[in-house]
Each structure stands twice: as C-alpha cells, then as structure tokens.
Design a protein around this motif. Structure first.
Motif, PDB file in Angstrom:
ATOM      1  N   GLU A   1       0.977  -1.235   0.047  1.00  0.00           N
ATOM      2  CA  GLU A   1       0.040   0.031   0.108  1.00  0.00           C
ATOM      3  C   GLU A   1       0.822   1.142   0.140  1.00  0.00           C
ATOM      4  O   GLU A   1       0.490   2.120  -0.841  1.00  0.00           O
ATOM      5  CB  GLU A   1      -0.620   0.137   1.248  1.00  0.00           C
ATOM      6  CG  GLU A   1      -1.960   1.175   1.171  1.00  0.00           C
ATOM      7  CD  GLU A   1      -2.895   1.069   2.374  1.00  0.00           C
ATOM      8  OE1 GLU A   1      -3.281   1.943   3.007  1.00  0.00           O
ATOM      9  OE2 GLU A   1      -3.171   0.094   2.661  1.00  0.00           O
ATOM     10  N   GLN A   2       2.005   1.280   0.613  1.00  0.00           N
ATOM     11  CA  GLN A   2       2.755   2.511   0.932  1.00  0.00           C
ATOM     12  C   GLN A   2       3.321   2.757  -0.608  1.00  0.00           C
ATOM     13  O   GLN A   2       3.693   3.747  -0.953  1.00  0.00           O
ATOM     14  CB  GLN A   2       3.882   2.365   2.077  1.00  0.00           C
ATOM     15  CG  GLN A   2       4.688   3.562   2.180  1.00  0.00           C
ATOM     16  CD  GLN A   2       5.891   3.160   3.411  1.00  0.00           C
ATOM     17  OE1 GLN A   2       6.436   1.974   3.404  1.00  0.00           O
ATOM     18  NE2 GLN A   2       6.014   4.149   3.740  1.00  0.00           N
TER      19      GLN A   2
ATOM     20  N   HIS B   1       2.138   1.665  -3.543  1.00  0.00           N
ATOM     21  CA  HIS B   1       1.179   2.407  -4.406  1.00  0.00           C
ATOM     22  C   HIS B   1       0.811   3.868  -4.116  1.00  0.00           C
ATOM     23  O   HIS B   1       0.505   4.655  -5.111  1.00  0.00           O
ATOM     24  CB  HIS B   1      -0.069   1.575  -4.291  1.00  0.00           C
ATOM     25  CG  HIS B   1       0.000   0.215  -4.873  1.00  0.00           C
ATOM     26  ND1 HIS B   1       0.159  -0.091  -6.320  1.00  0.00           N
ATOM     27  CD2 HIS B   1       0.044  -0.977  -4.712  1.00  0.00           C
ATOM     28  CE1 HIS B   1       0.382  -1.402  -6.724  1.00  0.00           C
ATOM     29  NE2 HIS B   1       0.359  -1.936  -5.626  1.00  0.00           N
ATOM     30  N   GLN B   2       1.003   4.318  -2.897  1.00  0.00           N
ATOM     31  CA  GLN B   2       0.626   5.512  -2.517  1.00  0.00           C
ATOM     32  C   GLN B   2       1.944   6.700  -3.009  1.00  0.00           C
ATOM     33  O   GLN B   2       1.632   7.508  -3.671  1.00  0.00           O
ATOM     34  CB  GLN B   2       0.661   5.755  -1.013  1.00  0.00           C
ATOM     35  CG  GLN B   2       0.716   7.280  -0.524  1.00  0.00           C
ATOM     36  CD  GLN B   2      -0.666   7.607  -0.880  1.00  0.00           C
ATOM     37  OE1 GLN B   2      -1.698   7.284  -0.665  1.00  0.00           O
ATOM     38  NE2 GLN B   2      -0.708   9.004  -1.554  1.00  0.00           N
ATOM     39  N   TYR B   3       3.380   6.091  -3.061  1.00  0.00           N
ATOM     40  CA  TYR B   3       4.265   6.745  -3.781  1.00  0.00           C
ATOM     41  C   TYR B   3       3.995   6.924  -5.062  1.00  0.00           C
ATOM     42  O   TYR B   3       4.335   7.981  -5.913  1.00  0.00           O
ATOM     43  CB  TYR B   3       5.414   6.396  -3.225  1.00  0.00           C
ATOM     44  CG  TYR B   3       5.890   6.887  -1.856  1.00  0.00           C
ATOM     45  CD1 TYR B   3       6.835   8.211  -1.880  1.00  0.00           C
ATOM     46  CD2 TYR B   3       5.869   6.309  -0.677  1.00  0.00           C
ATOM     47  CE1 TYR B   3       7.123   8.897  -0.791  1.00  0.00           C
ATOM     48  CE2 TYR B   3       6.106   6.943   0.480  1.00  0.00           C
ATOM     49  CZ  TYR B   3       6.968   8.107   0.476  1.00  0.00           C
ATOM     50  OH  TYR B   3       7.259   8.837   1.577  1.00  0.00           O
TER      51      TYR B   3
ATOM     52  N   ASP C   1       1.459   9.410  -5.948  1.00  0.00           N
ATOM     53  CA  ASP C   1       1.868  10.646  -5.809  1.00  0.00           C
ATOM     54  C   ASP C   1       2.709  11.222  -7.013  1.00  0.00           C
ATOM     55  O   ASP C   1       2.385  12.174  -7.642  1.00  0.00           O
ATOM     56  CB  ASP C   1       2.620  10.953  -4.593  1.00  0.00           C
ATOM     57  CG  ASP C   1       1.585  10.653  -3.378  1.00  0.00           C
ATOM     58  OD1 ASP C   1       0.427  10.821  -3.549  1.00  0.00           O
ATOM     59  OD2 ASP C   1       2.316  10.690  -2.161  1.00  0.00           O
TER      60      ASP C   1
ATOM     61  N   LYS D   1      -6.293  -0.799  -8.598  1.00  0.00           N
ATOM     62  CA  LYS D   1      -5.364   0.085  -8.410  1.00  0.00           C
ATOM     63  C   LYS D   1      -5.823   1.429  -8.897  1.00  0.00           C
ATOM     64  O   LYS D   1      -6.227   1.520 -10.125  1.00  0.00           O
ATOM     65  CB  LYS D   1      -3.892  -0.310  -8.768  1.00  0.00           C
ATOM     66  CG  LYS D   1      -3.412  -1.639  -8.241  1.00  0.00           C
ATOM     67  CD  LYS D   1      -3.389  -1.374  -6.805  1.00  0.00           C
ATOM     68  CE  LYS D   1      -2.851  -2.875  -6.255  1.00  0.00           C
ATOM     69  NZ  LYS D   1      -3.095  -3.162  -4.727  1.00  0.00           N
TER      70      LYS D   1
END
Length: 179
Positions: free
Chosen positions: A29-30, A32-34, A37, A67
């Motif tokens: 998850e982290q 995919h967050q980056y 962004d 996603k």
C-alpha cells in the motif's frame, strides 16, 4: 517549461530488466501511495517500445486489482520512442525520428511533468542532451545476478541527491537531479 522525470526500478546490483519478476512482492500500500503521488503530478508519459508494451499488457491486471493509478495511466498520453513500432494504441503516439528534438519539444509545451518509465537505449540520448530534470530510482532489496544494467554504456554524468525515502517493504526511493 515541463520537467522530464525518469522513474526506474533497479535491484541492488543495478539490474533493470525483468522488473515484473522481482518487484511485485514489494508493491504494498505504501509503494502504491508513492507511485500514485508521482503519477498525480504528470500529464504525459514517455516510454521506450518495450516499456510501453509491458505497461500496456499489465494495464488490465492493474484494473483487475483495482489500483487507483490504473485509470490515470489509461487516460494519459503516451509518447513511445521506437524505430520498429509504426503506430501505438492505448492513447499513444510514436516518436521515430530525432528523439532529443521531439522530447525537447514536448518539454516546451504547456502542462505538468512528463514521466518517463523504465530505462533503456533512449536514456543515453536523454542524458547526453541533458533532457532529464530528475531521476527517481526505486531501489529494490533484490540481487538479480544478471540482466540489463541501469544506464549501461552511458557517459559519465554527475548528479545531486535531492532526497531519500525508505519504504516499509525495504524499497529505497532515491531522487537525483543533474548537477
């Protein structure tokens, strides 16, 4: 003027090929967050033929997984550098001529960042012509042992470290800019 940002997956031993085989266990998850962004500041993609074909093939997998960046990827214009591809689907345009001039022209157009995914032969041109504004390296805690190496054959270039981020999965994000 738009910025060109190179985003590349690389192993600890500098391998960039077959990233789908060694990067997936670290895409949490982290991660995919980056990735989201980075993609959110982008309004166009620059890809080599191989990266384009791999990304197009995996786009349906991304959609199936739900996603968030899959629909964003679908809608972005894709500029594909290739000597063999005659036309591109999936919102793509082929760059077959003078790569440096074409990319410089893209950078002059109004808009947000251009994100270049993957590293390959065109990077020697982009590096030599000083067209890349930022290198975003995803260093995965993997030793591949063999494969194509990051910027193999490129001339010496000095970069300035702009930032580092360590993800919980062990992936380290390194951001560099030309000096």
């Amino acid at each position: 003027m738009r910025r060109l940002i190179e985003s590349t997956y690389v192993t600890l031993d500098g391998v960039i090929s077959s990233a789908a085989q060694w990067s997936r266990p670290y895409q949490d998850e982290q991660y995919h967050q980056y990735a989201g962004d980075l993609l959110s500041d982008t309004d166009a993609l620059l890809l080599g033929r191989q990266a384009y074909e791999e990304l197009a093939a995996s786009a349906t997998d991304l959609n199936a997984l739900g996603k968030g960046c899959a629909s964003r990827l679908d809608g972005l214009p894709k500029h594909v550098v290739s000597r063999t591809l005659k036309h591109a689907t999936w919102n793509g345009t082929v760059i077959a001529g003078d790569v440096a001039a074409e990319v410089a022209g893209l950078k002059e157009q109004p808009g947000r960042d251009i994100l270049k995914l993957g590293t390959g032969k065109i990077d020697r041109v982009l590096l030599a012509d000083k067209l890349v504004d930022e290198y975003f390296l995803w260093v995965f805690p993997v030793i591949a042992g063999r494969g194509s190496r990051l910027l193999d054959g490129a001339d010496t270039a000095h970069l300035t470290l702009r930032g580092t981020t360590r993800l919980n999965s062990g992936v380290v994000l390194l951001t560099y800019a030309p000096t």
